[in-house]
Design a protein around this motif. Structure first.
Motif, short mmCIF file in Angstrom:
data_model
loop_
_atom_site.label_atom_id
_atom_site.label_comp_id
_atom_site.label_asym_id
_atom_site.label_seq_id
_atom_site.Cartn_x
_atom_site.Cartn_y
_atom_site.Cartn_z
N UNK A 32 10.25 -12.67 4.16
CA UNK A 32 11.12 -11.49 4.27
C UNK A 32 10.82 -10.46 3.19
N UNK A 33 10.18 -10.91 2.10
CA UNK A 33 9.84 -9.96 1.04
C UNK A 33 8.77 -8.97 1.49
N UNK A 34 7.99 -9.36 2.50
CA UNK A 34 6.93 -8.44 2.95
C UNK A 34 7.54 -7.15 3.51
N UNK A 35 8.43 -7.23 4.50
CA UNK A 35 9.06 -5.96 4.94
C UNK A 35 9.89 -5.31 3.85
N UNK A 36 10.50 -6.12 2.98
CA UNK A 36 11.36 -5.55 1.93
C UNK A 36 10.54 -4.71 0.96
N UNK A 37 9.42 -5.25 0.50
CA UNK A 37 8.62 -4.52 -0.48
C UNK A 37 7.94 -3.33 0.19
N UNK A 38 7.48 -3.52 1.43
CA UNK A 38 6.87 -2.37 2.12
C UNK A 38 7.88 -1.25 2.30
N UNK A 39 9.15 -1.63 2.54
CA UNK A 39 10.15 -0.56 2.70
C UNK A 39 10.44 0.13 1.37
N UNK A 40 10.62 -0.66 0.31
CA UNK A 40 11.01 -0.02 -0.94
C UNK A 40 9.85 0.74 -1.58
N UNK A 41 8.63 0.27 -1.37
CA UNK A 41 7.50 0.96 -2.02
C UNK A 41 6.94 2.09 -1.15
N UNK A 42 6.89 1.87 0.14
CA UNK A 42 6.20 2.85 0.99
C UNK A 42 7.10 3.45 2.07
N UNK A 43 8.36 3.06 2.09
CA UNK A 43 9.26 3.64 3.08
C UNK A 43 8.95 3.24 4.51
N UNK A 44 8.34 2.08 4.71
CA UNK A 44 8.10 1.64 6.08
C UNK A 44 9.41 1.19 6.71
N UNK A 45 9.41 1.09 8.02
CA UNK A 45 10.60 0.68 8.75
C UNK A 45 10.65 -0.85 8.81
N UNK A 46 11.72 -1.42 8.25
CA UNK A 46 11.78 -2.89 8.18
C UNK A 46 12.00 -3.52 9.54
N UNK A 47 12.52 -2.76 10.50
CA UNK A 47 12.72 -3.31 11.84
C UNK A 47 11.36 -3.69 12.43
N UNK A 48 10.45 -2.74 12.39
CA UNK A 48 9.13 -2.97 13.00
C UNK A 48 8.36 -4.03 12.23
N UNK A 49 8.35 -3.90 10.90
CA UNK A 49 7.52 -4.82 10.11
C UNK A 49 8.03 -6.25 10.27
N UNK A 50 9.36 -6.43 10.14
CA UNK A 50 9.86 -7.80 10.22
C UNK A 50 9.63 -8.37 11.62
#
Lengths: 515, 360
Positions: free
Chosen positions: B134-152
């Protein structure tokens, strides 16, 4: 003017009534507007002015009553009906696309727009004729609020309206821009266009209007010639009670409590405002008024001071301590509190109870949380104390914030900070959209706080308010803050120049065209 | 003319009544669906909702309902924290898989040693597996503003591939006659997730789910972190003004929901499933989203909703067996539940009014 020609009035409203769940917004409102008349619609927030003009403009349909336009029945179903009948409206909040230029924006509002070149020529023509300097090729995102308003006015004028409705047009203008607007309106009126002018600013109404209809709680309480009354009399008609101006003993200032030096912050969004090299110092017991037209960095300045947007540590000092890099709760612990402009969604969470909203900023200084656990009885007691001390009318502390009226919620928001005994309090638009008696109570609370030795910064677009309560005055213009000056003795012209004078180019043309 | 009118204050009655109404509407619409499939709708709905509880084999089915409900509850409690804060972890299924793999791998590493410490270590590893995933979407969201819905969500499919790979590869049972899948962890005493009380379906995962419900309830009502989660969901600007660091909240919410999903996977692989295999995951991570919303994102509500969805899982299984309903129709049936729930939710904030066309 129309009395002379003896014809029927332009617009007659009879018994207009509109109910919303829980409120009677308009209760059998009758009034009339003559050809070429500048007619004021006066009333406090929530008196029913907006509902009334929305019915005239076809945005809302009355439950009861009828209207006549030039002697014929008039019942617009939608704004386009109203425009066809010759009624135009300039809203308080503009509906413009920031990424498009002026001419494109105007073309978007037309049913059959002419080609761009032709339209630009007509925009120039109208803008010169009415003394509203505006370049049709400029991108709206770069325009000041005053210039955006001109786009809206010219959009209306291109339709040759018989009746122009203006909703609180001066709330976003500098004094110089107000002058230009008034010249335009007088010229329109002289040419026979009637103007329905909505405002709660009495001096303006006395200056501009020949007739006034005063609304209170959805009812017409008086129709009069505003020039035959003093501002105070009109205010008392509007509010329905005797008003007492705020009062305090002026004491000498103490030491510097807050010092800001070289504070710059980039804008967060494309059309936001960046703060540029802001510097000032605030002494204990001082009220610093920061004026400025909306969108010149007010929200950004509040966010920088409250800690929502931390900066370099040494840009902000509280009693000598560097706090620029601290977050909101760390600043609260040290005594710097803030109350943002937007009550619902920023200063308070709309669907949370007053108790939960008391906890929002009171957690640290009121010790409402211990080892991570919330002390609900203590939070409830704090919320109750706010509602009692600040006369917040509410059924209890467990109702959601959004159930409160604007004035009551604002008293709660200000009271929440004042009761925490701040060293420095920063408030943005403390009385925006608040009724007169609540506004007076809030101003008095701010003055009492300063008298008690706190430094207070009041950011406001209401110059009358700032002149009433500030010791020193500074203006925020495109993200820059002017050097603070003693507020006593400042003239309206000086303030106007501090605010940036007339926005945009061609100040001279604006002045000449109206002369 | 029918118009929707915004309520001044959300209706408490409707907030409570919508889950019940959604269940009733799902029964009606589901019945229609089953009728179109040529089955007797009354019998189908009765099989799903009634038979697991009151038929002659109910003594067995009842414990099965619990076995299905625990992972749903455990995952949904974690998801609900994020959902309340406006942080949308849709990939619990992937975190569930990774928890099972990492936890299972720790157990298999000890095989055949015996020791009391093995199962606790596996539990920690299971939580860690879900948390890290779960840290993968979390860090991508906080660092790069990716959408956690899609990534997770996309990471679910990555996790499924990893599951398949380890089932055929490094974690394959050396004594499994070449079949894909690990050793049976339930047969290995040190790692077996047994019923705490024989025959009830209450295994360690059940204890964890009940504990999670209680802790989440305490967190949301008493703890400042729970307040900040609720505040961030309701008014993000007010939350920042109140001193909430939005990035930290993303890490916490995704981390907690990932860890709980990982735990659910670990308890499943050591208990009811028994082994890691390519078809180990059965969609609990997705069904838990329905459970979270059906339970109004409230821990007690989630407990009840988890039991209800557990019932439909078991009842759906019986209906597949006895009536020959396709498995997809059971999934559609569960999806309808979410659909009707969200649709009925409109009435919490709006009232329906009949207004005559005005004539002036």
């Amino acid at each position: 003017m129309s009395e002379a020609d003896g014809g029927p009035p332009l617009l007659v409203a009879e018994g207009l009534t509109k109910a919303y769940p829980g409120v009677l917004a308009n209760d059998h409102v009758s009034f009339s507007v003559a050809h070429g008349e500048v007619h004021a619609l006066l009333g406090e927030n929530g008196a029913g002015k907006s509902t009334l003009v929305k019915m005239i403009y076809g945005l809302v349909r009355p439950d009861e009553g009828r209207m006549m336009l030039e002697g014929r029945p008039y019942a617009p179903h939608r704004p386009s009906d109203a425009r066809r009948a010759g009624v135009a409206m300039v809203f308080q909040h503009f509906s413009l696309f920031e990424a498009l230029n002026v001419a494109e924006n105007i073309a978007l509002g037309m049913e059959e727009p002419p080609p761009q070149g032709e339209l630009s020529a007509r925009i120039r023509e109208v803008s010169v004729a009415y003394g509203l300097p505006l370049d049709p090729e400029r991108i709206v995102g770069e325009l000041s609020a005053g210039e955006r308003q001109r786009v809206e006015i010219i959009r209306c004028l291109l339709q040759n309206p018989k009746l122009l409705i203006m909703d609180e047009p001066t709330s976003v203008l500098t004094p110089q821009e107000v002058e230009i607007l008034f010249r335009t309106l007088r010229k329109l009126s002289a040419e026979g266009t009637a103007i329905l002018y909505i405002s709660h600013k009495l001096e303006e109404v006395i200056d501009l209007c020949e007739n006034a209809t005063i609304l209170r709680h959805g009812k017409v309480v008086a129709t009069c010639n505003p020039r035959e009354h003093s501002a105070r009399e009109l205010a008392e008609l509007m509010v329905g009670e005797i008003l007492t101006p705020p009062h305090r003993e002026r004491a000498a200032f103490g030491d510097v409590v807050l010092e800001v030096r070289g504070l710059s912050l980039p804008a967060t969004s494309h059309f936001g405002t960046s703060l540029k090299d802001i510097g000032f110092s605030l002494r204990a017991g001082e009220v610093l008024g920061i004026g400025g037209v909306a969108g010149n960095g007010q929200d950004e300045l509040l966010a920088a001071l409250s800690g929502e947007r931390p900066t370099a540590a040494d840009t902000i000092r509280l009693s000598g301590q560097e706090i620029g890099a601290l977050g909101p709760n760390e600043r609260r612990a040290l005594g710097l509190l803030a109350a943002p402009e937007e009550r619902l969604g920023h200063a308070a969470a709309p669907d949370m109870s007053l108790t939960e909203n008391a906890l929002l900023t009171g957690a640290v200084r009121e010790r409402l949380v211990r080892r991570g656990l919330i002390d609900w009885p203590r939070s409830r007691a704090f919320a109750k104390r706010i509602t009692e001390v600040f006369d917040v009318r509410t059924p209890g502390t467990e109702v959601p914030a959004r159930a409160l009226s604007g004035g009551n919620l604002q008293k709660f928001v200000i009271g929440r900070e004042v009761l925490q005994r701040p060293e420095v309090l920063v408030v943005n638009q403390p009385t925006w959209g608040v009724d007169a008696s609540a506004a007076a109570a809030i101003r008095q609370a701010i003055l009492d706080l300063a008298e008690g030795g706190a430094g207070v910064i009041v950011i406001s677009q209401d110059l009358d308010e700032l002149m009433e309560i500030s010791d020193t005055f500074a203006a925020l213009n495109e993200g820059r803050l002017s050097a603070p000056r003693p507020a006593r003795g400042l003239s309206v012209e000086e303030i106007g120049l501090m605010l940036g004078g007339v926005h945009g180019a061609k100040v001279e043309e604006g002045a000449d065209a109206g002369a | 003319m029918l118009v929707l009118e915004k309520r001044k204050v959300p209706s408490r009655f409707w907030a409570r009544a919508t889950p019940l109404l959604a269940v009733i509407l799902t029964m009606l619409a589901g019945g229609a669906l089953f009728a179109l499939l040529g089955k007797d709708p009354v019998e189908a709905v009765r099989t799903i909702f009634w038979d697991p509880l009151f038929s002659e084999f109910a003594f067995y089915y009842r414990s099965q309902i619990l076995v299905k409900a625990w992972p749903l509850i455990l995952i949904a409690v974690g998801l609900s924290l994020g959902f309340r804060a406006g942080i949308w972890n849709i990939g619990a299924e992937g975190q569930y898989i990774m928890g099972a793999i990492l936890g299972g791998a720790v157990g298999l590493a000890f095989y055949p040693a015996q020791g009391w410490y093995i199962f606790p270590l596996m539990i920690l590893a299971g939580a860690l597996g879900g948390l890290l995933w779960a840290m993968i979407p979390a860090i991508l969201r906080t660092k790069f503003g990716t959408n956690e819905i899609l990534v997770s969500l996309m990471l679910v499919y990555v996790a499924e591939n990893i599951l398949s790979s380890v089932s055929f590869g490094i974690l394959k049972n050396p004594q499994g006659f070449g079949f894909p899948g690990s050793r049976n962890l339930n047969d290995y005493a040190a790692s077996a997730n047994m019923d705490l009380i024989e025959g009830t379906g209450l295994h360690w995962g059940g204890a964890a789910a009940l504990l999670a419900v209680m802790l989440a309830w305490g967190l949301l009502t008493r703890h400042i972190l729970g307040y900040r989660i609720r505040l961030s969901g309701e008014a993000p600007r007010a939350a920042r003004f109140g001193g909430v660091d939005p990035d930290r909240l993303v890490l916490i919410c995704l981390g907690v929901s990932g860890a709980l999903a990982g735990l659910a996977g670990l308890f499943e692989v050591t208990g009811p499933a028994g082994q890691l295999s390519p078809d180990f995951n059965m969609g609990y991570g997705f069904t838990a989203i329905i459970v979270a919303f059906l339970g109004r994102l409230h821990p007690i509500g989630i407990l009840l909703a988890g039991l209800l969805l557990g019932l439909t899982e078991v009842g759906g299984g019986i209906a597949q067996q006895n009536l020959g309903l396709p498995a997809a129709s059971i999934k559609a049936f569960q999806g309808m539940l979410l659909f009707f729930l969200l649709a009925m939710d409109v009435f919490t904030d709006y009232r329906l009014r009949f207004r005559r066309e005005e004539t002036i």
